[in-house]
Design a protein around this motif. Structure first.
Motif, short mmCIF file in Angstrom:
data_model
loop_
_atom_site.label_atom_id
_atom_site.label_comp_id
_atom_site.label_asym_id
_atom_site.label_seq_id
_atom_site.Cartn_x
_atom_site.Cartn_y
_atom_site.Cartn_z
N ARG A 152 -11.64 -2.05 -15.17
CA ARG A 152 -11.17 -1.32 -13.99
C ARG A 152 -10.37 -2.19 -13.04
O ARG A 152 -9.69 -1.68 -12.16
CB ARG A 152 -12.36 -0.76 -13.21
CG ARG A 152 -13.10 0.31 -13.90
CD ARG A 152 -14.11 0.86 -12.93
NE ARG A 152 -15.21 1.48 -13.64
CZ ARG A 152 -16.34 1.82 -13.10
NH1 ARG A 152 -16.57 1.55 -11.83
NH2 ARG A 152 -17.28 2.41 -13.79
N VAL A 153 -10.52 -3.49 -13.19
CA VAL A 153 -9.95 -4.42 -12.21
C VAL A 153 -8.50 -4.75 -12.57
O VAL A 153 -8.20 -5.17 -13.68
CB VAL A 153 -10.77 -5.72 -12.16
CG1 VAL A 153 -10.20 -6.69 -11.16
CG2 VAL A 153 -12.22 -5.42 -11.87
N MET A 154 -7.62 -4.53 -11.61
CA MET A 154 -6.22 -4.91 -11.79
C MET A 154 -6.04 -6.32 -11.25
O MET A 154 -6.52 -6.65 -10.16
CB MET A 154 -5.28 -3.96 -11.05
CG MET A 154 -5.10 -2.62 -11.73
SD MET A 154 -4.37 -2.74 -13.37
CE MET A 154 -2.74 -3.28 -12.97
N GLY A 155 -5.38 -7.14 -12.01
CA GLY A 155 -5.10 -8.50 -11.58
C GLY A 155 -3.63 -8.80 -11.75
O GLY A 155 -2.85 -7.94 -12.13
N ARG A 156 -3.27 -10.03 -11.45
CA ARG A 156 -1.88 -10.41 -11.55
C ARG A 156 -1.80 -11.87 -11.95
O ARG A 156 -2.52 -12.71 -11.43
CB ARG A 156 -1.19 -10.20 -10.20
CG ARG A 156 0.28 -10.44 -10.22
CD ARG A 156 0.91 -9.89 -8.95
NE ARG A 156 2.32 -10.13 -8.97
CZ ARG A 156 3.21 -9.35 -9.56
NH1 ARG A 156 2.81 -8.27 -10.19
NH2 ARG A 156 4.49 -9.64 -9.53
N ARG A 157 -0.90 -12.17 -12.89
CA ARG A 157 -0.65 -13.56 -13.26
C ARG A 157 0.22 -14.21 -12.20
O ARG A 157 0.90 -13.53 -11.43
CB ARG A 157 0.05 -13.63 -14.61
CG ARG A 157 -0.83 -13.23 -15.77
CD ARG A 157 -0.13 -13.47 -17.07
NE ARG A 157 -0.97 -13.07 -18.19
CZ ARG A 157 -0.51 -12.88 -19.41
NH1 ARG A 157 0.78 -13.04 -19.67
NH2 ARG A 157 -1.33 -12.53 -20.37
N LYS A 158 0.22 -15.54 -12.18
CA LYS A 158 1.01 -16.26 -11.19
C LYS A 158 2.50 -16.12 -11.45
O LYS A 158 2.93 -16.01 -12.60
CB LYS A 158 0.67 -17.75 -11.22
CG LYS A 158 -0.70 -18.10 -10.71
CD LYS A 158 -0.86 -19.61 -10.75
CE LYS A 158 -2.20 -20.02 -10.21
NZ LYS A 158 -2.39 -21.47 -10.26
N ASP A 159 3.29 -16.14 -10.37
CA ASP A 159 4.73 -16.24 -10.49
C ASP A 159 5.07 -17.66 -10.93
O ASP A 159 4.33 -18.60 -10.63
CB ASP A 159 5.42 -15.95 -9.15
CG ASP A 159 5.17 -14.53 -8.67
OD1 ASP A 159 4.78 -13.68 -9.49
OD2 ASP A 159 5.39 -14.27 -7.48
#
Length: 103
Positions: free
Chosen positions: A76-83
């Motif tokens: 359920r958890v949305m995450g984001r990789r680093k730019d």
């Protein structure tokens, strides 16, 4: 003298890794450019100096691309990789970097 050493230490940390992908290989063959993953705070002049220092080649031009991190999902958890930042380095004619030789 310490400023020179500090600058050289900084330059050795600018290049993180070469980008060895199908697209990078195609660009290397067609445009004689090498792609590197670099620090996000690196400038074009720092990247040029770092490549010349590490690989002992002459750099003609540097182009940079800021790559946005992908949105990823874990349940359920949305995450984001680093730019991150990618640099395309053009070498002067007659110059070559050979990664297979272990330089």
């Amino acid at each position: 003298m310490s400023a020179l050493i500090h600058t050289q230490d900084r330059l050795l940390q600018v290049i993180l890794a070469p980008q060895i992908t199908e697209k990078a290989t195609r660009i290397a063959d067609k445009h004689q450019q090498i792609a590197f993953k670099v620090r996000t705070d690196a400038t074009k002049l720092e990247i040029k100096a770092a490549v010349e220092l590490v690989f002992k080649v002459e750099v003609d031009a540097v182009t940079v691309v800021n790559v946005g991190g992908k949105a990823k999902r874990a349940g359920r958890v949305m995450g984001r990789r680093k730019d991150w930042k990618k640099a395309y380095v053009s070498l002067k004619p007659g110059q070559e970097i050979n990664f297979a030789a272990g330089e």
